[in-house]
Design a protein around this motif. Structure first.
Motif, short mmCIF file in Angstrom:
data_model
loop_
_atom_site.label_atom_id
_atom_site.label_comp_id
_atom_site.label_asym_id
_atom_site.label_seq_id
_atom_site.Cartn_x
_atom_site.Cartn_y
_atom_site.Cartn_z
N ARG A 1 -7.56 43.29 11.56
CA ARG A 1 -7.98 42.04 12.21
C ARG A 1 -8.36 42.28 13.67
O ARG A 1 -9.31 41.68 14.18
CB ARG A 1 -6.86 40.99 12.10
CG ARG A 1 -7.35 39.59 12.46
CD ARG A 1 -6.34 38.53 12.13
NE ARG A 1 -5.11 38.71 12.89
CZ ARG A 1 -3.99 38.02 12.70
NH1 ARG A 1 -3.95 37.10 11.74
NH2 ARG A 1 -2.92 38.24 13.42
N LYS B 1 -9.09 36.71 17.01
CA LYS B 1 -7.99 36.42 17.93
C LYS B 1 -8.43 36.66 19.37
O LYS B 1 -7.97 37.60 20.03
CB LYS B 1 -6.78 37.27 17.53
CG LYS B 1 -5.46 36.54 17.63
CD LYS B 1 -4.39 37.23 16.84
CE LYS B 1 -3.00 36.89 17.30
NZ LYS B 1 -2.68 35.46 17.38
N TYR C 1 -7.26 30.37 22.80
CA TYR C 1 -5.93 29.92 23.25
C TYR C 1 -6.05 29.16 24.56
O TYR C 1 -5.33 28.19 24.80
CB TYR C 1 -4.97 31.12 23.34
CG TYR C 1 -4.80 31.75 21.97
CD1 TYR C 1 -3.77 31.36 21.13
CD2 TYR C 1 -5.74 32.65 21.47
CE1 TYR C 1 -3.66 31.87 19.86
CE2 TYR C 1 -5.65 33.16 20.20
CZ TYR C 1 -4.60 32.77 19.38
OH TYR C 1 -4.51 33.26 18.12
N GLU D 1 -5.87 24.17 11.54
CA GLU D 1 -4.64 24.90 11.82
C GLU D 1 -3.98 24.39 13.09
O GLU D 1 -4.51 23.51 13.76
CB GLU D 1 -4.90 26.40 11.91
CG GLU D 1 -5.82 26.81 13.04
CD GLU D 1 -5.93 28.33 13.18
OE1 GLU D 1 -4.95 29.03 12.88
OE2 GLU D 1 -6.98 28.79 13.60
N GLY E 1 -2.32 25.48 16.96
CA GLY E 1 -2.83 26.37 18.00
C GLY E 1 -2.40 27.81 17.83
O GLY E 1 -3.10 28.74 18.25
N SER F 1 -4.51 34.11 8.78
CA SER F 1 -3.12 34.47 9.06
C SER F 1 -2.59 35.44 8.01
O SER F 1 -2.70 35.21 6.80
CB SER F 1 -2.28 33.19 9.04
OG SER F 1 -0.92 33.47 8.77
N ILE F 2 -1.98 36.49 8.48
CA ILE F 2 -1.38 37.49 7.58
C ILE F 2 -0.14 36.89 6.92
O ILE F 2 0.15 37.14 5.75
CB ILE F 2 -1.05 38.78 8.38
CG1 ILE F 2 -2.37 39.37 8.91
CG2 ILE F 2 -0.30 39.79 7.53
CD1 ILE F 2 -2.23 40.35 10.06
N THR F 3 0.56 36.04 7.65
CA THR F 3 1.73 35.36 7.07
C THR F 3 1.28 34.44 5.94
O THR F 3 1.89 34.38 4.87
CB THR F 3 2.46 34.53 8.14
OG1 THR F 3 2.61 35.33 9.31
CG2 THR F 3 3.82 34.04 7.66
N THR G 1 3.13 34.81 12.50
CA THR G 1 4.09 35.85 12.89
C THR G 1 5.14 35.26 13.82
O THR G 1 6.35 35.41 13.60
CB THR G 1 3.34 37.00 13.57
OG1 THR G 1 2.43 37.55 12.62
CG2 THR G 1 4.30 38.09 14.04
N1 PLP Z 1 -3.46 30.92 13.72
C1 PLP Z 1 -3.46 31.22 15.02
C2 PLP Z 1 -4.40 30.48 15.91
C3 PLP Z 1 -2.58 32.20 15.53
O1 PLP Z 1 -2.55 32.50 16.82
C4 PLP Z 1 -1.71 32.86 14.64
C5 PLP Z 1 -0.83 33.92 15.12
O2 PLP Z 1 -1.11 35.07 15.02
C6 PLP Z 1 -1.76 32.52 13.29
C7 PLP Z 1 -2.63 31.55 12.86
C8 PLP Z 1 -0.88 33.22 12.31
O3 PLP Z 1 -1.38 34.49 12.01
P1 PLP Z 1 -0.40 35.63 11.55
O4 PLP Z 1 0.34 35.13 10.38
O5 PLP Z 1 -1.30 36.77 11.20
O6 PLP Z 1 0.48 35.94 12.69
#
Ligand code: PLP
Ligand code: COI
Length: 339
Positions: free
Chosen positions: A83, A184, A189, A220, A222, A246-248, A285
């Motif tokens: 990513r 990202k 942000y 989503e 923030g 999101s990886i989660t 995360t």
């Molecule tokens: N969406 C945003 C805007 C984020 O900053 C994050 C954090 O990383 C996520 C989603 C969740 O992504 P991940 O599960 O990869 O951390």
């Protein structure tokens, strides 16, 4: 050196703590140097750096976990490496070879061993980033770059842990259609700071963004993705090109389908159809899995069935995900890398 720093682990939140070592590597003359660990948490860069003026920068977030057997593991670090490279491509920055990314994370975790919280007392949050540096003034990509990785022990991102929290749907956008929402980039942000403040001032934990094209579909939070759980316990998450993949979220989609045998749907989620869900949550995360009790939209508050206590499916997903991360449950292939 003591095996653990003197910290009251149970009071950890999500705040900056300076740990012992960080990793820095520089891109100069068209290649990355071999990188090094340093104790200095400050950076000296040209005042013309593109990261400072034109937001040419991106970052990642992942965690190291102390397992039940006392080992330390990283969760799906290869996904963060991929990513970050997607973000770098979008922002015209040189990518980081996957092995270099993983090696930098391993080096930083090992060098900060004493900061890794004991099993289930917190996690070590790892923050890799790439910034454009060097003398510049025109709106163009930098000629030099810095890749850095630092880490710090963290507790819950949203205060309250597994107690459901309330969100409000924002009138603002965090990303534009065909913009940088799916990577990202720090600018996403920056754009979220003001709507987040409005939400908090209004008594909400955070805000939820709608799709920037039609302002009808949930995108989503923030700093986390959104999910809802239907009456028959299907996991539903928004599908959109302007949210961060999101990886989660990808992990809980896999776990809901393959471990819990539930239906999984990635599709449009309409803000005026929240009544299709019994439970809802934010996942990421930092956020891990945070139950959402209610969402305000157009001045009306909608409460999910499980708004006082976490719902059964959200709890099952949380237990399974964190069980895998903390080495208590068997993990799917290649999800866990021992440090
Ligand atoms: N969406 C945003 C805007 C984020 O900053 C994050 C954090 O990383 C996520 C989603 C969740 O992504 P991940 O599960 O990869 O951390
Ligand atoms: C993460 O969950 O890793 C994030 O990047 C979210 C936030 C702290 C920006």
């Amino acid at each position: 050196m003591k095996t653990h720093v003197d910290i009251n682990w149970s009071e950890l939140g999500f705040s900056y703590i300076k740990t012992d070592f960080r990793y820095v590597s520089l891109w100069q003359d068209g290649k990355w140097d071999k990188g090094r660990l340093t104790e200095d948490n400050t950076i000296t860069i040209s005042d013309g750096s593109t990261a400072l003026h034109y937001g040419q920068q991106c970052f990642e977030g992942l965690k190291a976990y102390r397992t039940v057997n006392g080992k330390t593991v990283l969760f799906r670090v290869d996904r963060n490496a991929k990513r970050l490279n997607m973000s770098c491509r979008r922002l015209l920055m040189p990518g980081i070879p996957e092995e270099k990314f993983i090696d930098a994370c391993l080096k930083v975790v090992r060098a900060n061993e004493r900061w890794i919280p004991p099993h289930r007392m917190g996690t070590l949050y790892i923050r890799p980033y790439v910034i454009g540096i060097g003398d510049n003034i025109g709106v163009k990509p930098a000629s030099s770059y810095m890749f850095g990785v630092f880490c710090l022990p963290v507790g819950p991102y949203f205060k309250g842990g597994m107690k459901p929290v309330n969100f409000i749907i924002s009138d603002y956008d965090r990303a534009a259609p065909f913009g940088t929402g799916a990577v990202k980039a720090g600018g996403n942000y920056a754009a979220s700071l003001y709507p987040h403040k409005l939400a908090v001032d209004g008594g909400f934990t955070d805000c939820i963004y709608l799709d920037p094209m039609t302002h009808t579909k949930i995108e989503e939070v923030g700093a986390a993705n959104f999910f809802g759980i239907t009456g028959d316990q299907a996991l539903v998450t928004p599908k959109s090109d302007s949210i961060l993949p999101s990886i989660t979220k990808q992990s809980i989609m896999y776990l809901a389908g393959n471990y819990l045998g539930k239906r999984v749907e990635e599709r449009d989620v309409y803000a005026d159809r929240l009544d299709e869900f019994k439970e809802a949550g934010a996942c990421g995360t930092a956020a891990v899995i945070t139950p959402i009790g209610g969402i305000e939209y157009n001045g009306k508050m909608h409460f999910f069935d499980y708004h006082e206590e976490v719902g059964p499916m959200t709890k099952a997903l949380y237990d399974l995900l964190t069980g895998i991360q903390f080495g208590e449950e068997p993990a799917p292939d290649n999800w866990i890398l021992e440090v």
